[in-house]
Design an enzyme around this catalytic site. Structure first.
Site, PDB file in Angstrom:
ATOM      1  N   ASN A 118       0.852  -1.190   0.000  1.00  0.00           N
ATOM      2  CA  ASN A 118       0.000   0.000   0.000  1.00  0.00           C
ATOM      3  C   ASN A 118       0.882   1.233   0.000  1.00  0.00           C
ATOM      4  O   ASN A 118       1.984   1.208   0.557  1.00  0.00           O
ATOM      5  CB  ASN A 118      -0.872   0.006   1.266  1.00  0.00           C
ATOM      6  CG  ASN A 118      -1.761   1.233   1.355  1.00  0.00           C
ATOM      7  OD1 ASN A 118      -2.409   1.617   0.380  1.00  0.00           O
ATOM      8  ND2 ASN A 118      -1.803   1.860   2.522  1.00  0.00           N
ATOM      9  N   HIS A 120       0.950   5.103   1.357  1.00  0.00           N
ATOM     10  CA  HIS A 120       0.266   5.948   2.332  1.00  0.00           C
ATOM     11  C   HIS A 120       0.967   7.306   2.370  1.00  0.00           C
ATOM     12  O   HIS A 120       2.194   7.360   2.486  1.00  0.00           O
ATOM     13  CB  HIS A 120       0.313   5.276   3.713  1.00  0.00           C
ATOM     14  CG  HIS A 120      -0.420   6.074   4.741  1.00  0.00           C
ATOM     15  ND1 HIS A 120      -1.790   6.094   4.807  1.00  0.00           N
ATOM     16  CD2 HIS A 120       0.024   6.903   5.719  1.00  0.00           C
ATOM     17  CE1 HIS A 120      -2.162   6.901   5.791  1.00  0.00           C
ATOM     18  NE2 HIS A 120      -1.083   7.406   6.349  1.00  0.00           N
ATOM     19  N   SER A 147       4.940   6.694   2.301  1.00  0.00           N
ATOM     20  CA  SER A 147       5.521   5.391   2.644  1.00  0.00           C
ATOM     21  C   SER A 147       4.844   4.315   1.805  1.00  0.00           C
ATOM     22  O   SER A 147       3.626   4.331   1.637  1.00  0.00           O
ATOM     23  CB  SER A 147       5.259   5.051   4.115  1.00  0.00           C
ATOM     24  OG  SER A 147       5.631   6.109   4.972  1.00  0.00           O
ATOM     25  N   ASP A 156      -2.431   0.590   8.167  1.00  0.00           N
ATOM     26  CA  ASP A 156      -1.216   1.387   7.912  1.00  0.00           C
ATOM     27  C   ASP A 156      -0.082   1.075   8.886  1.00  0.00           C
ATOM     28  O   ASP A 156       0.730   1.964   9.209  1.00  0.00           O
ATOM     29  CB  ASP A 156      -1.543   2.903   7.959  1.00  0.00           C
ATOM     30  CG  ASP A 156      -2.567   3.311   6.915  1.00  0.00           C
ATOM     31  OD1 ASP A 156      -2.594   2.682   5.839  1.00  0.00           O
ATOM     32  OD2 ASP A 156      -3.346   4.239   7.178  1.00  0.00           O
TER      33      ASP A 156
END
Ligand code: GRF
Length: 201
Positions: A118, A120, A147, A156
């Site tokens: 992912n 972020h 990130s 997260d």
């Protein structure tokens, strides 16, 4: 015949990219794959929103697209079960969340342990969740960033693969900061994927 000492070229890793909106990170990744900068191929782009702009961009790049509209399901579990089934039918090695704005449950995430990434828009572990840039500005931070991390069931919170730092200017709004960070996100995601697929067989 390749010479015995020539490097063996690995076949491209396979990716499924999940989006919810604009899809600029997905486009950046797709173009890097097409240029051969990432040794990977996008098998499928999925959006949970039928009106996501990124779907048009994906089609224009010749990518397979699909929609799994979360609003059409009675529960998160049913939505995730349909999404998982679709993803498994393409058997991608990596699931790439690129601006995918739904929280994914433990059962879903655990189907691709260590293989879901992912992006972020903060310097994790700072500011998990939403409105990261507004929160960084309100806190008086002088630096923001982005990130790329491995997705784990906790939001997260998975291990960070790569980060980029971006200065916060004194007159920044959340929007001006988001634009500056987004440009860096594109390069960051390419770098993170290069690193990740490099370890694939
Ligand atoms: C990016 O800022 C990403 O960090 C966040 O959502 C935004 C998606 O942008 N998770 P895009 O759809 O890739 O243009």
């Amino acid at each position: 015949m390749p010479k015995p000492d020539s490097p063996v070229s690995k076949s491209p890793s396979t990716l499924a990219v999940l989006i919810s909106g604009r899809g600029s990170n997905m486009v950046s990744i797709a173009k890097a794959c097409q240029r051969g900068e990432i040794n990977a191929r996008i098998e499928l782009v999925v959006s949970n929103r039928p009106d996501a702009e990124g779907l048009k961009a994906a089609k224009a790049l010749g990518l397979n697209t699909a929609i799994v509209d979360h609003k059409q399901f009675e529960s998160r579990q049913l939505f995730e079960s349909e999404l998982a089934q679709l993803l498994h039918s393409y058997a991608p090695q990596w699931i790439v969340l690129a601006g995918f704005m739904r929280i994914l449950g433990e059962e879903f995430v655990n189907q691709w342990p260590g293989k879901m990434l992912n992006i972020h828009p903060s310097l994790l572990p700072a500011y998990p969740g939403l409105n990261t840039h507004a929160r960084a500005i309100a806190a008086g931070d002088t630096e923001a960033g982005a990130s790329v991390h491995i997705v784990t069931p906790e939001l997260d919170a998975g291990p960070v693969v790569a980060q980029v730092r971006v200065p916060i200017k004194h007159d920044d709004t959340a929007d001006t900061l988001a634009q500056r960070v987004l440009l860096q996100e594109h390069a960051l995601f390419i770098k993170a994927l290069q690193h990740c697929v490099n370890k694939d067989n």
